[in-house]
Design a protein around this motif. Structure first.
Motif, short mmCIF file in Angstrom:
data_model
loop_
_atom_site.label_atom_id
_atom_site.label_comp_id
_atom_site.label_asym_id
_atom_site.label_seq_id
_atom_site.Cartn_x
_atom_site.Cartn_y
_atom_site.Cartn_z
N VAL A 43 0.74 -1.16 -0.18
CA VAL A 43 0.04 0.02 -0.05
C VAL A 43 0.73 1.21 -0.04
CG1 VAL A 43 -2.16 -0.88 1.19
CG2 VAL A 43 0.00 -0.15 2.51
N TRP A 44 2.01 1.13 0.27
CA TRP A 44 2.97 2.45 0.34
C TRP A 44 3.28 2.71 -1.19
CZ3 TRP A 44 3.34 5.28 4.30
CH2 TRP A 44 3.35 4.71 5.42
N LYS A 45 3.23 1.81 -2.00
CA LYS A 45 3.47 2.08 -3.53
C LYS A 45 2.31 2.35 -4.00
CE LYS A 45 5.81 1.95 -7.35
NZ LYS A 45 7.07 2.71 -7.44
N VAL A 56 7.37 8.31 -0.45
CA VAL A 56 8.22 7.95 -1.43
C VAL A 56 9.65 7.48 -0.80
CG1 VAL A 56 9.85 8.97 -3.33
CG2 VAL A 56 7.26 9.79 -2.93
N GLU A 57 9.95 7.79 0.41
CA GLU A 57 11.15 7.52 1.13
C GLU A 57 10.85 6.13 1.51
OE1 GLU A 57 13.27 11.05 3.37
OE2 GLU A 57 11.17 11.32 3.29
N ILE A 58 9.81 6.03 1.91
CA ILE A 58 9.66 4.51 2.48
C ILE A 58 9.90 3.44 1.41
CG2 ILE A 58 7.79 3.07 3.59
CD1 ILE A 58 7.03 5.48 5.00
N VAL A 59 8.89 3.63 0.17
CA VAL A 59 9.01 2.80 -0.85
C VAL A 59 10.63 2.61 -1.50
CG1 VAL A 59 8.60 2.49 -3.38
CG2 VAL A 59 6.76 3.44 -1.65
N TYR A 83 13.13 2.80 0.67
CA TYR A 83 13.81 1.87 1.58
C TYR A 83 13.41 0.43 1.48
CZ TYR A 83 14.63 0.02 6.38
OH TYR A 83 14.88 -0.84 7.39
N LEU A 84 12.06 0.22 1.18
CA LEU A 84 11.51 -1.28 0.79
C LEU A 84 12.15 -1.74 -0.37
CD1 LEU A 84 7.97 -0.78 1.79
CD2 LEU A 84 9.78 -1.76 3.35
N GLU A 85 12.42 -1.10 -1.57
CA GLU A 85 12.88 -1.46 -2.42
C GLU A 85 14.61 -1.70 -2.38
OE1 GLU A 85 12.15 1.63 -5.41
OE2 GLU A 85 9.97 0.57 -6.10
N SER A 86 15.11 -0.79 -1.67
CA SER A 86 16.48 -1.19 -1.37
C SER A 86 16.72 -2.38 -0.39
CB SER A 86 17.11 0.17 -0.51
OG SER A 86 17.30 1.22 -1.30
N TYR A 87 15.91 -2.59 0.29
CA TYR A 87 15.87 -3.91 1.34
C TYR A 87 16.01 -5.07 0.38
CZ TYR A 87 14.25 -7.20 4.72
OH TYR A 87 14.33 -8.53 5.30
N ALA A 88 14.93 -5.09 -0.57
CA ALA A 88 14.49 -6.26 -1.51
C ALA A 88 15.75 -6.42 -2.33
CB ALA A 88 13.42 -5.88 -2.14
#
Length: 526
Positions: A49-51, A86-89, A91-96
């Motif tokens: 949902v963040w995206k 946007v920053e959260i997405v 961060y999540l993409e960087s983690y993945a």
């Protein structure tokens, strides 16, 4: 829409499926990576949902260091500002990417149906409390039909274990029910749910709201953010006020400080949670909890006194009748945007309290016989998360999703439904730090799948779940949510003990008593 066709064999067989690549899905995939899980994601990106369902102004409601994975800190974790969606997405993409999770994900792959193909005895656990079924039995237990890139053909897969991470938000809006001839069909303006609004870009959202009489239904975080966006779009003499239609008031906070003290001191340490009831407590602790109840109520009153001093809640009739701790215990505390009451003071946000309302041709009518003219009505009324599950689960499991009368999904450790075999649910339990909650339960799930420990009998799991529900029922009137915020540390302790970890994670007794617990405390086994 064209009819969907079921693809004939060959069936694609694997060990573990994960449905959803949001916060819970990617952390589950990382923890289960040794099994090469297949992750089905309906959209073209990770982030959930963040995206896919965040307003342009949406921000996290906590600091970065309170919303991070245990082994992947934010690069700027000490930045005190709340990160944007946007920053959260990012961060999540960087983690993945960092943990090579993306190789497991099948994007644009929507799960349409599940079929149970396991042995019959797996469905009879409730009648055989001593039974144990291996999480990876060596043969398929579930088949999953997947629609890829909106194809008319469904591809079937088979798995030994399924992890459901589609969450409770997004996809299916909760729409209020109205009397005959008093629903949206009689309204001559535009009606939309916040689910539709969040998919608009900034220009389209501004065009929808600017110069319009807008009514926002609701008073939770999404409604509050939407009212601010509406007010910002209606600056100047030609602007129209946004009316928030409020049925149930909830406490809101401006920041995480109370009379100069950090908020975590009141609810997020062992010493503070010692004041609150928890499942499995003995008679002595129950007695002590009762004796300390005046102190617990005093903490709530102390916080309320600050909020009433800091925010003009009484001026606008927004002071809830219930204690603050009831909102905290039900995970309904929201951070108020800085400019919310500034806009209210300018007349750009107004409030109408009403328990019942319906449409008329020019707007909304209330149960006190007053009417409100409106051009646009936005329903910030939540989502039907369980209905989303029921659309893909087969019978008899579909009927087991909700425990009546609370409506909560009965999940042991917030993860395993005792009566649904070879399936886990991550992201369906709430706390003040949902990312940390999902990560720790994914760690626990990975060890369960690897058979590092065995689950209790279904009977004992259900007993534990009912104890948690009873604690919530006695703590807050809003108990129809699986929220563990007032006993989250105890909940994590029990998970650690099952995994064979030390449940006390700090380096000293002082830190154990007075420091807040977060994801970094669980970055190693010790």
């Amino acid at each position: 829409m064209a009819a969907l066709h079921h693809e004939n064999p060959p069936l694609i067989i694997s060990k573990i499926a994960i449905i959803g690549a949001g916060v819970s899905g990617i952390t589950a995939a990382k923890q289960l990576s040794r099994h090469n899980p297949v992750v089905f994601e309906a959209t073209d990106a990770v982030g959930g949902v963040w995206k896919t369902c965040a307003y342009n102004s949406t921000k996290l409601q906590s600091a970065r260091k309170d919303y991070e994975f245990s082994d992947f800190p934010w690069p700027n974790r000490d930045d005190p500002s709340f990160p944007t969606h946007v920053e959260i997405v990012d961060y999540l993409e960087s983690y993945a990417k960092h943990f090579d999770v993306l190789k497991f994900v099948k994007f644009n792959s929507k799960v349409m149906e599940l079929r149970f193909v396991g042995h019959q005895e797996s469905t009879e656990l409730a009648g055989n409390p001593g039974a144990y079924v291996s999480p990876l039995p060596g043969h398929p237990v579930w088949q999953i039909a997947v629609q890829t890139n909106n194809s008319e053909i469904l591809q079937w897969y088979a798995f030994e274990f399924v992890v459901v991470c589609i969450g409770k938000y997004g996809d299916i809006p909760r729409i209020p029910k109205f009397p005959n001839n008093k629903g949206p069909e009689v309204f001559q303006g535009k009606v939309l749910h916040s689910l539709e609004y969040c998919k608009l870009d900034k220009d389209a959202a501004t065009q929808l709201l600017k110069g319009k009489k807008v009514a926002v239904i609701g008073y939770k975080k999404s409604a509050i953010d939407l009212a601010v966006e509406c007010a910002e779009a209606n600056q100047g003499p030609e602007g129209e006020p946004c009316t928030m239609v409020v049925r149930t008031l909830h406490w809101t906070v401006p920041h995480y400080w109370v009379w100069g003290l950090p908020f975590f001191l009141f609810y997020s340490t062992r010493s503070s949670q010692f004041l609150h009831e928890r499942p499995n407590q003995g008679i002595l602790r129950t007695l002590l909890c009762y004796m300390l109840s005046p102190l617990r109520r005093g903490v709530s009153k102390f916080i309320e006194s600050y909020l009433l001093w800091k925010l003009p809640l009484q001026k606008y009739g927004l002071k809830p009748e219930h204690p603050f701790e009831e909102d905290y215990a039900s995970c309904q505390m929201a951070i108020m945007p800085e400019n919310f009451f500034t806009e209210a003071d300018k007349g750009n946000i107004v409030f109408k309290k009403s328990s019942n309302w319906w449409f008329w041709k020019d707007g909304i009518e209330f149960d006190d016989d007053t009417k409100l003219k409106a051009d646009v009505v936005v329903l910030a009324t939540g989502y039907e998360g369980k209905k989303k599950l029921k659309t893909i689960l087969p019978d008899p499991f579909r009927s087991l999703i909700e425990y009546h009368p609370s409506g909560i999904m009965p999940l042991y450790r917030g993860t395993i439904h005792p009566l649904i075999p070879n399936m886990a649910f991550v992201g369906y339990i709430e706390s003040v730090a949902n990312l940390h909650t999902s990560e720790l339960r994914s760690m626990w799930l990975a060890r369960y799948v690897d058979e590092k420990f065995k689950l209790p009998s279904p009977e004992n799991m259900l007993e534990q779940i009912y104890k948690e529900m009873e604690v919530s029922r006695r703590t807050t009137r809003f108990y129809k949510r699986h929220c563990i915020s007032t006993f989250s540390i105890n909940h994590s302790d029990e998970i650690c003990e099952e995994m064979g970890w030390n449940s006390w994670r700090k380096g000293s007794w002082f830190a154990e008593a007075f420091s807040p617990y977060g994801s970094q405390d669980y970055s190693h086994k010790n």
